[in-house]
Design a protein around this motif. Structure first.
Motif, short mmCIF file in Angstrom:
data_model
loop_
_atom_site.label_atom_id
_atom_site.label_comp_id
_atom_site.label_asym_id
_atom_site.label_seq_id
_atom_site.Cartn_x
_atom_site.Cartn_y
_atom_site.Cartn_z
N TYR A 1 0.83 -1.21 0.00
CA TYR A 1 0.00 0.00 0.00
C TYR A 1 0.86 1.25 0.00
O TYR A 1 0.55 2.24 -0.66
N ASP B 1 2.13 1.78 -3.36
CA ASP B 1 1.11 2.30 -4.26
C ASP B 1 0.88 3.79 -4.07
O ASP B 1 0.46 4.47 -5.00
N LEU C 1 3.00 5.21 -9.11
CA LEU C 1 1.84 4.76 -9.87
C LEU C 1 2.26 4.64 -11.33
O LEU C 1 2.87 5.56 -11.87
N ALA C 2 1.92 3.52 -11.92
CA ALA C 2 2.25 3.31 -13.33
C ALA C 2 3.73 3.51 -13.60
O ALA C 2 4.14 3.89 -14.67
N GLU D 1 5.75 5.67 -12.23
CA GLU D 1 6.28 7.02 -12.04
C GLU D 1 5.98 7.49 -10.63
O GLU D 1 5.00 7.09 -10.01
N GLN E 1 4.57 9.67 -7.76
CA GLN E 1 3.38 10.51 -7.74
C GLN E 1 3.41 11.55 -6.64
O GLN E 1 2.62 12.49 -6.67
N GLU E 2 4.25 11.40 -5.65
CA GLU E 2 4.22 12.37 -4.58
C GLU E 2 5.61 12.62 -4.04
O GLU E 2 6.20 11.75 -3.42
N PRO E 3 6.14 13.81 -4.30
CA PRO E 3 7.50 14.07 -3.84
C PRO E 3 7.57 14.46 -2.37
O PRO E 3 8.64 14.49 -1.79
N GLY E 4 6.45 14.78 -1.78
CA GLY E 4 6.49 15.20 -0.38
C GLY E 4 6.54 14.02 0.56
O GLY E 4 6.08 12.93 0.25
N HIS F 1 -1.79 9.91 4.33
CA HIS F 1 -2.84 9.21 3.59
C HIS F 1 -2.84 7.74 3.91
O HIS F 1 -3.88 7.09 3.91
N ALA G 1 -11.35 -1.84 3.72
CA ALA G 1 -10.24 -2.77 3.82
C ALA G 1 -10.39 -3.88 2.79
O ALA G 1 -9.40 -4.32 2.18
N ARG H 1 -9.56 -2.57 -0.62
CA ARG H 1 -8.13 -2.37 -0.80
C ARG H 1 -7.43 -3.68 -1.08
O ARG H 1 -6.61 -3.79 -2.00
N LEU H 2 -7.76 -4.68 -0.30
CA LEU H 2 -7.12 -5.97 -0.50
C LEU H 2 -7.51 -6.58 -1.85
O LEU H 2 -6.69 -7.17 -2.55
N MET I 1 -12.55 9.70 -1.22
CA MET I 1 -11.45 9.92 -2.16
C MET I 1 -10.44 8.79 -2.15
O MET I 1 -9.78 8.54 -3.15
N TYR I 2 -10.38 8.08 -1.04
CA TYR I 2 -9.40 7.00 -1.01
C TYR I 2 -9.85 5.85 -1.90
O TYR I 2 -9.03 5.16 -2.50
N LEU J 1 -8.14 4.36 -9.29
CA LEU J 1 -7.18 4.96 -10.22
C LEU J 1 -5.87 4.20 -10.18
O LEU J 1 -5.23 3.99 -11.22
N CYS J 2 -5.48 3.80 -9.00
CA CYS J 2 -4.21 3.09 -8.87
C CYS J 2 -4.26 1.79 -9.66
O CYS J 2 -3.34 1.48 -10.41
N GLY K 1 -4.29 2.44 -13.29
CA GLY K 1 -3.01 2.94 -13.76
C GLY K 1 -1.94 1.87 -13.85
O GLY K 1 -1.00 1.99 -14.63
N TYR L 1 -5.39 15.13 -4.18
CA TYR L 1 -5.04 13.71 -4.07
C TYR L 1 -5.51 12.96 -5.31
O TYR L 1 -4.79 12.16 -5.90
N LYS M 1 -3.66 14.11 -8.75
CA LYS M 1 -2.34 13.62 -9.11
C LYS M 1 -2.41 12.15 -9.53
O LYS M 1 -1.70 11.74 -10.45
N LYS M 2 -3.26 11.38 -8.89
CA LYS M 2 -3.37 10.00 -9.33
C LYS M 2 -3.98 9.92 -10.73
O LYS M 2 -3.57 9.09 -11.53
N LEU N 1 -1.37 10.39 -13.53
CA LEU N 1 -0.55 9.23 -13.88
C LEU N 1 -1.39 8.14 -14.54
O LEU N 1 -0.93 7.41 -15.41
N CYS N 2 -2.63 8.05 -14.11
CA CYS N 2 -3.51 7.08 -14.75
C CYS N 2 -3.69 7.45 -16.22
O CYS N 2 -3.67 6.58 -17.10
N GLY O 1 2.85 17.58 -5.76
CA GLY O 1 2.46 16.28 -6.31
C GLY O 1 1.73 16.44 -7.63
O GLY O 1 2.02 15.75 -8.61
#
Lengths: 137, 833
Positions: A112, A115, A119-120, A122, A124-127, A134, B79, B82-83, B115-116, B122-123, B126, B151, B154-155, B158-159, B188
Motif C-alpha cells: 500500500y 502504491d 503509480l504506473a 512514475e 506521484q508524490e515528492p512530499g 494518507h 479494507a 483495498r485488498l 477519495m481513497y 485509479l491506482c 493505472g 489527491y 495527481k493520481k 498518472l492514470c 504532487g
C-alpha cells in the motif's frame, strides 16, 4: 534463505515465463555484486516490445535487504536511486524502524505504501508527509 | 489443519526446514483456502485472499483466487476493497479476460465519494489496465483530472499517462487539463502533470509544439525551487524537492530540443542550476546529471556546453561508482557531437578500463573506441591491447574487430599496423572475425617490404603457441606464401636478430600443427595448401619428398575437402612442368581505396562495424567511393554474406541491362573454404565482375570486388564514342600500370550544346564475352551546360582481343525531354589493348 523475494511489482506487461526468468536473472546478478560496486547493472535487451528496453537494474542495499528497480536506458539512474531511498524512508516511518520481518509479516501494507508513492511506474508524490498521512487512514 | 490468520501461516512456512516441507504446508493451506472459497464464506474471505497472495509471492500458483478478489472489490468495506484491488494487481495482468470484469467496479469506484476509494480505483487502472479498459474508462479519468481534490488529481494524471501509453489516440482528451495542472501549487500535482506531458510529447511530437509555450512557466517553477529557502516537506538533505526539479529539467529538454527560442529561454536557469547545486550527495548529482543531459540536447550556447562537460569531468573523478558510471554513459552520447572536449578526459577514461566494476569497464571501453584518432592512436591502442589481455570473453570479439578497424584507419605506418594486428591475433585469436583475418592477409601481401619481417614474426609466434586459431591460419598462410623469404633470413632490422630457420624447421612446425589438438578442418586445409606451396619455394629435394609423403597421408582423409586437396596436390607432383607455375606467388590484391574522411562526419569508429555503408556523407567522387573497411577485397573469404553486403550505392539501383549476352553473371558460389590454388584467373575474376555494370554497383556481386585504385591515365588520347544533341561522350583509355591485361578508360561526359542541365545521367556499357567490365560511379549525375562529368570504367582483357564497347546513354532534362540512346564504339587502336 538467500535470495527470497519479499515484494515485487510489475509496471509493464511480461508473460509469466518472462517474469520468472527476469526474477532469477536479477537475483543471481544482485547476489554476485560486491560491496563497493556500482549500483547500476545492465541486463541487456528485452524483446517484449517493439522498442528495445535495456534493463538497467538499480539496486540499493539496506542491511540485508536489496531493493532493485528495473528501468529503461533513457531513465536517469540517479533519480531512481533517490526514489528507492525515499521508499525505504517511508517504510521506516510507517513501521517505525523497519526491519525485514516487518515487511514479511505486513507485506500488504508495504504494497500500500508503494502504491502511494509510485503509480504506473512514475513517482506521484515528492512530499514526505502526504504519503504517510494518507496511508495512516 | 488450516491456519486461520495470515500471521500464523507465515510463521508456519518460515518454520519449515526444507523445501519439501514448505511445499507440503502450502499445498495443504491452498486446499483449505479453495474449500473455503467454494463455501462462500464471506467473513473469512479477506484473510483467505491475504494468505493466497502471500503464497503467490513465494511463487506458487494462485489463479483460483482471482474471482474472489473481484468479490472483495464489490464489498463495501474499505479494507476489503483495498485488498481486493491489491489482489487484482498481483494476480491479473492486462492480457487476461477476467480483467474486463473489473471494469464495472472500477467505474463505480471512480465515482465514489470517498477519495481513497477513488484513489484505489485509479491506482489499479493505472497499473494494469488493458487497451480496452483504457478506452472504456477514459472519460472517467478525464473528469477526475479536473477534480478539485489534489489527491485525486495527481493520481488521475498518472492514470492518464498509462492510458495514453496503451491507446495513444486518446491523447487529445487530456491536453487541456494537463496544461491547467501546470499552474498548480501542489508539488504532487505539478510532478504528475509534468510526467503526463512528458509522456504525451514522447508519443506525439506535435504536442511538443503546443507545450513550448509553457517553457517560461516551467522556468519560473524551477527558479522558485532552486532559490527557495528550506521547506520541511520537500527537503531532501538540503535540496528542495529534487524529484520535481529533475522532472522539470527533463521536460525542458524535450521542449528545447531543436528549437532555438525555447533553448534561449532556458539558458539562464540551466546555468544557475548547474552552478548552484551541491554535488556532494547523490541528490545533487542526480539533478546535475539531468541538467547536463538537457544542456547537451538543446541548442545551448557554447559556454553552457563547456560547463556541462566540466561537470562530467568532475563526475569522472568522483569516488562514487554510480557517478562515474553515469558520467561515462553521458560522455558516450556526447562524444560524437563534441569530441575535443571529451579528449581532455582521455586519461581518466583509460583508468576506468581497469576499474573493478564491470559496468564501468564496459562503458569506458565503448568510449575509448570512440575517441581514437590519428594523434592518439598509438597510445590508445597500447592501452586497449593491454586491456584485451585481461578482458572478459564477452568483450573480446567486439574488441578485436574494433582494434583492427582503428589500426586500419589510423595506422601511422605499415609496420605498426602489422605489429598491432599480430598482437591482437596472439592475444585473442579465437575471437577474431574472418573479415579481420582476411584484411590482415591482404595487408601482409601488399606490404612487400615487410614480408620477411612478418613471416619471421608469425613463425616465431606459431612456434610458441598454436592454440589461437586465427593466428595459426594467418601464420600458415604467410609461411606458405613466403617460405622462401623465411628461409633466406638475412638481417633486415636494427636490433632484431633474425633466427636461422631451415626448411625442415618449417616443415616440422606445419606437421606439428596438423598433428596438434587444435587443428580443425579449416586449419588442415590451410596447412596442406601451404605445404604444397612450399614445394616450389624450397629447394632441397629431401624437403620436397618429405612434403609429398606427408600430403599423401591425407589422401584417405575422412574430411572430403581435405582429401580432395591431398589427392589433387599429390597428382600435381606428376606434372613437374607446370607445378611451379601453378604454385607461384599470389598476385598482390589491389590497393584499397583511400579512406576518405569527411569533415562533417566525426566518424565514430562504431559506425564502421558491420555492413554499414557510410556513403551517405561521402561526396560523390568517382575516385574514392568505397569506404567500407570490410571490403570487398577478401581473397580468402568469398562468400561470407557480411562482407558481401558492402556499400549499397547512393544512386538508385540501376537495372543491369543485358546488352550483349555477356558471359558469367554474378559468380555466386565461391568455394566454401578458401582455396589457395593461385590460379591466374582468380585475380582477374576479382576485378571484373559482371559483363556489364550500371552506375555505381561495383560490389553487388558476392565475390570479391576489390575497390580499384584509379591508376593515372598516361595517355591523353580522347576518342569520341557518342556525340548527339549536344551531349558528347569521350573515352580516354590507358593501360593499367599494375596489370597489363586491364584497360582503364576514363569516360567524360560533355554537356556542350544541350542548352539545359543534363539530369539523372545513367551510363551503361557492355563488352564482349571474353572480357569483363567494372564500372565506378560517375562524379555526378547532373551536368550543367558547359560542364563535364567523369566516370571510370575498367575492362579486363586477358585474351587481348579487340575491346569493343556497346554504350547506353540515358538522361533527362528539366524541360522534360528524356534521352535513351545506344551506341557502339570500336575505335580503340590495337596498341591500346
Amino acid at each position: 534463505r538467500h535470495g527470497k523475494i519479499r515484494l515485487k511489482k510489475w509496471f509493464h506487461f511480461f508473460s509469466d515465463k518472462e517474469k520468472a526468468s527476469l526474477t532469477t536473472d536479477l537475483t543471481t546478478l544482485i547476489l554476485s555484486r560486491k560491496r563497493a560496486m556500482c549500483n547500476v547493472l545492465e541486463h541487456g535487451e528485452h524483446k517484449a516490445f517493439k522498442l528495445r528496453i535495456n534493463f538497467f537494474l538499480n539496486h540499493a542495499r539496506y542491511a540485508s535487504l536489496y531493493f532493485a528497480a528495473g528501468i529503461d536506458c533513457e531513465e536517469n539512474e540517479l533519480y531512481v536511486l533517490e526514489v528507492i531511498h525515499r521508499y525505504v524512508q517511508l517504510l521506516d516511518e510507517f513501521f517505525g524502524n523497519v526491519c525485514e520481518l516487518d515487511i514479511i509479516y505486513n507485506f500488504d501494507k508495504a504494497y500500500y505504501v508503494l502504491d502511494e508513492l509510485v503509480l504506473a511506474g512514475e513517482l506521484q508524490e515528492p512530499g514526505k508527509k502526504s504519503v504517510i498521512t494518507h496511508k495512516r487512514i | 489443519m488450516p491456519y486461520y490468520r495470515l500471521k500464523d501461516l507465515i510463521k508456519a512456512i518460515r518454520a519449515c526446514k526444507t523445501a519439501a516441507d514448505e511445499r507440503a504446508v502450502i499445498q495443504k493451506e491452498s486446499a483449505a483456502i479453495r474449500t473455503s472459497f467454494k463455501e462462500e464464506n464471506n467473513d473469512a474471505r479477506h484473510s483467505n485472499v491475504a494468505k493466497l497472495l502471500y503464497i503467490h509471492m513465494l511463487g506458487y500458483p494462485a489463479h483460483f483466487g482471482q474471482i474472489e478478489c473481484l468479490k472483495l472489490v464489490a464489498s463495501n468495506r474499505f479494507a476489503d476493497k483495498r485488498l481486493g484491488y491489491l489482489g487484482i494487481m498481483l494476480l491479473l495482468d492486462e492480457n487476461q479476460e477476467v480483467l474486463t470484469l473489473v471494469t464495472n467496479s472500477l467505474k463505480n469506484d471512480m465515482n465514489h465519494s470517498n477519495m481513497y476509494i477513488v484513489g484505489l480505483a485509479l491506482c489499479t487502472l493505472g497499473n494494469i489496465s488493458s487497451p480496452e479498459m483504457a478506452r472504456d474508462l477514459c472519460a472517467e479519468v478525464e473528469k477526475l483530472l479536473g477534480s478539485s481534490n489534489t489527491y485525486i488529481r495527481k493520481k488521475a494524471a498518472l492514470c492518464a499517462m498509462r492510458i495514453i501509453r496503451k491507446v495513444p489516440d486518446l491523447q487529445e482528451n487530456f491536453l487541456n487539463r494537463a496544461k491547467n495542472n501546470l499552474n498548480d501549487r501542489n508539488h504532487g500535482v505539478l510532478l504528475t502533470a509534468i510526467t503526463l506531458i512528458i509522456e504525451m510529447c514522447y508519443k506525439n511530437p506535435e504536442t511538443v509544439q503546443t507545450f513550448r509555450k509553457t517553457v517560461p512557466l516551467l522556468v519560473r517553477h524551477l527558479k522558485t525551487l532552486v532559490s527557495a529557502g528550506f521547506s520541511q516537506e520537500h527537503d531532501v538533505t538540503g535540496v528542495t524537492d529534487p524529484f520535481l526539479q529533475v522532472k522539470i529539467l527533463r521536460l525542458l529538454r524535450i521542449l528545447g530540443k531543436g528549437d532555438a527560442e525555447a533553448s534561449e529561454a532556458m539558458n539562464d536557469i540551466l546555468a544557475q542550476v548547474a552552478t548552484n547545486t551541491e554535488s556532494s550527495k547523490n541528490v545533487g548529482n542526480s539533478i546535475l546529471y539531468e541538467t547536463v543531459q538537457t544542456i547537451m540536447e538543446i541548442q545551448s550556447e557554447s559556454g553552457l556546453r563547456v560547463l556541462a562537460i566540466n561537470i562530467l569531468g568532475k563526475f569522472l573523478t568522483n569516488r562514487d561508482n554510480n557517478i562515474r558510471y553515469v558520467a561515462l554513459t553521458t560522455l558516450n552520447k556526447t562524444v560524437s557531437i563534441d569530441t575535443n572536449a571529451v579528449q581532455r578526459h582521455r586519461n581518466i577514461i583509460l583508468d576506468c578500463l581497469r576499474d573493478g566494476d564491470i559496468s564501468i569497464r564496459r562503458r569506458a571501453l565503448e568510449l575509448s573506441f570512440a575517441l581514437i584518432n590519428e594523434s592518439n592512436v598509438r597510445v590508445l591502442t597500447r592501452e586497449l591491447l593491454a586491456f584485451l589481455e585481461v578482458a572478459d570473453n564477452e568483450f573480446k570479439q567486439g574488441m578485436t574487430t574494433k582494434i583492427c578497424l582503428a589500426a586500419d584507419r589510423f595506422a601511422p605506418n605499415k609496420r605498426w599496423h602489422i605489429d598491432t594486428v599480430l598482437r591482437v591475433l596472439k592475444l585473442a585469436g579465437n575471437f577474431v572475425r574472418e573479415e579481420i583475418l582476411s584484411n590482415f592477409i591482404r595487408l601482409v601481401s601488399q606490404t612487400t617490404e615487410l614480408n620477411a619481417y612478418t613471416a619471421q614474426k608469425l613463425y616465431a609466434s606459431l612456434k610458441s603457441d598454436i592454440s589461437q586459431e586465427s593466428l595459426t591460419l594467418a601464420g600458415v598462410w604467410v609461411i606458405g606464401e613466403y617460405g622462401d623469404i623465411l628461409i633466406k633470413g638475412g638481417n633486415f632490422e636494427e636490433e632484431e636478430l633474425v633466427k636461422e630457420v631451415t626448411e625442415s624447421d618449417v616443415i616440422d612446425l606445419l606437421e606439428s600443427i596438423l598433428a596438434g589438438p587444435y587443428a580443425n578442418q579449416v586449419t588442415r586445409e590451410y596447412v596442406l595448401t601451404a605445404l604444397m606451396k612450399l614445394t616450389s619455394r624450397f629447394t632441397s629435394i629431401s624437403s620436397i619428398q618429405r612434403i609429398q609423403a606427408y600430403i599423401e597421408k591425407y589422401n584417405t582423409s575422412i574430411e572430403v575437402e581435405v582429401q580432395q586437396r591431398a589427392v589433387e596436390y599429390s597428382n600435381l607432383f606428376k606434372f613437374e612442368s607446370i607445378r611451379p607455375a601453378v604454385l607461384e606467388r599470389m598476385p598482390i590484391p589491389e590497393v584499397k581505396e583511400e579512406v576518405v574522411r569527411q569533415t562533417e562526419d566525426t566518424g565514430s569508429l562504431l559506425d564502421d562495424i558491420g555492413p554499414v555503408t557510410a556513403t551517405t556523407a561521402t561526396p560523390q567522387n568517382a575516385k574514392n567511393d568505397i569506404m567500407n573497411l570490410f571490403s570487398s577485397g577478401s581473397l580468402l573469404d568469398d562468400i561470407d554474406p557480411a562482407t558481401a553486403t558492402t556499400a549499397a550505392p547512393l544512386n538508385a539501383k540501376n537495372d543491369i541491362m543485358n546488352l550483349f549476352s555477356p558471359g558469367p553473371t554474378t559468380p555466386t558460389t565461391a568455394p566454401v573454404a578458401p582455396t589457395q590454388n593461385a590460379q591466374q584467373t582468380n585475380a582477374l575474376d576479382s576485378l571484373g565482375l559482371l559483363g556489364l555494370g550500371g552506375a555505381g554497383i561495383p560490389s553487388q556481386s558476392s565475390t570479391t570486388s576489390t575497390s580499384t585504385s584509379t591508376s593515372t591515365s598516361t595517355s591523353t588520347d580522347q576518342y569520341v564514342a557518342y556525340n548527339k544533341n549536344g551531349f558528347k561522350v569521350s573515352l580516354n583509355p590507358s593501360k593499367d600500370p599494375n596489370n597489363s591485361n586491364i584497360l582503364n578508360i576514363e569516360v567524360t561526359f560533355h554537356n556542350v550544346g544541350v542548352g539545359v542541365t543534363v539530369q539523372n545521367l545513367l551510363f551503361q556499357a557492355a563488352v564482349p564475352k571474353t572480357q569483363k567490365l567494372q564500372m565506378q560511379p560517375p562524379s555526378s549525375t547532373s551536368i550543367l551546360p558547359g560542364a563535364t562529368a567523369q566516370q571510370t570504367i575498367r575492362v579486363a582483357n586477358p585474351q587481348k582481343s579487340n575491346v569493343r564497347l556497346r554504350l547506353r546513354i540515358v538522361y533527362s532534362t528539366p524541360t522534360g525531354a528524356k534521352v535513351d540512346e545506344i551506341a557502339e564504339f570500336n575505335g580503340f587502336p590495337q596498341e591500346i589493348w
